[in-house]
Enzyme design. Sequence first.
Site, PDB file in Angstrom:
ATOM      1  CG  ASP A 141     -10.122  -1.579  12.155  1.00 23.21           C
ATOM      2  OD1 ASP A 141      -9.961  -2.773  12.451  1.00 23.21           O
ATOM      3  OD2 ASP A 141      -9.241  -0.884  11.620  1.00 23.21           O
ATOM      4  CE  LYS A 169       3.121  -3.358  17.981  1.00 23.94           C
ATOM      5  NZ  LYS A 169       2.934  -4.406  18.990  1.00 23.94           N
ATOM      6  CG  ASN A 229      -6.404   1.908   9.144  1.00 22.30           C
ATOM      7  OD1 ASN A 229      -5.261   1.547   8.903  1.00 22.30           O
ATOM      8  ND2 ASN A 229      -7.362   1.069   9.510  1.00 22.30           N
ATOM      9  CG  HIS A 238     -10.131  -2.822   7.965  1.00 21.04           C
ATOM     10  ND1 HIS A 238      -9.307  -3.363   8.932  1.00 21.04           N
ATOM     11  CD2 HIS A 238     -11.199  -3.653   7.868  1.00 21.04           C
ATOM     12  CE1 HIS A 238      -9.868  -4.474   9.397  1.00 21.04           C
ATOM     13  NE2 HIS A 238     -11.008  -4.667   8.775  1.00 21.04           N
ATOM     14  CG  ASN A 260      -2.197  -0.795   0.934  1.00 23.90           C
ATOM     15  OD1 ASN A 260      -3.019  -0.384   0.125  1.00 23.90           O
ATOM     16  ND2 ASN A 260      -2.324  -1.938   1.541  1.00 23.90           N
TER      17      ASN A 260
END
Length: 193
Positions: free
Chosen positions: A152, A93, A109, A111, A16
């Site tokens: 998340d 983390k 982020n 996911h 990524n």
Amino acid sequence: MPKLSIAVFASGGGTNLQSLINSSNKGVFDGDIAAVISNNSGAFALERAKKAGIAAYHISGKKYPGRNQFVGEILKTLENNKANLIVLAGYMKLLPLEVVRIFRNRILNIHPALLPKYGGKGMYGMNVHKAVIESGDKISGATVHFVDEIFDHGVILIQRTVPVLPGDDPETLAARVLKVEHKILPEAVSMFA
Ligand code: GRF
């Protein structure tokens, strides 16, 4: 509007990260990757950074024992690189609360599932794809979301679906989702810019 100066956190292979490096070089978004930070000194993501001439830092709780030292090292590195966007790209983390607060609404982020399903503690990597297949769901996909204090959990920016095919195993599904991740992460950074 200041150009984006992005700090990428990664724990693993960094595909990524590589997709962000390539996109930045192609001008997909107006910004540079100023630093790559990993908790794992062996992360190939650090090699990718070095190859691309990007400052690479190994910052972990082991290397900087004591919470204040660890958090201080992260904040110092972010400041030295004038980071104004943090991207977690396979970072295993939870970002320290202090960092989440200082960079509120400026942390993304990626996911590998359609949050809010298959998210939260322990839901990373192959665990996610195993759970999707065992559930019998016919679609999966990837999500880019803003990061807050809960794993998340933050506001979702982009989601894209992939089919779960008969005969899929976690590896084949992971590969299909990863391809989508590589597309939506640069798109999300471009939207943020
Ligand atoms: C990706 O599946 C990402 O969604 C998850 O960890 C994996 C990282 O892959 N968080 P890479 O290190 O970017 O190749």
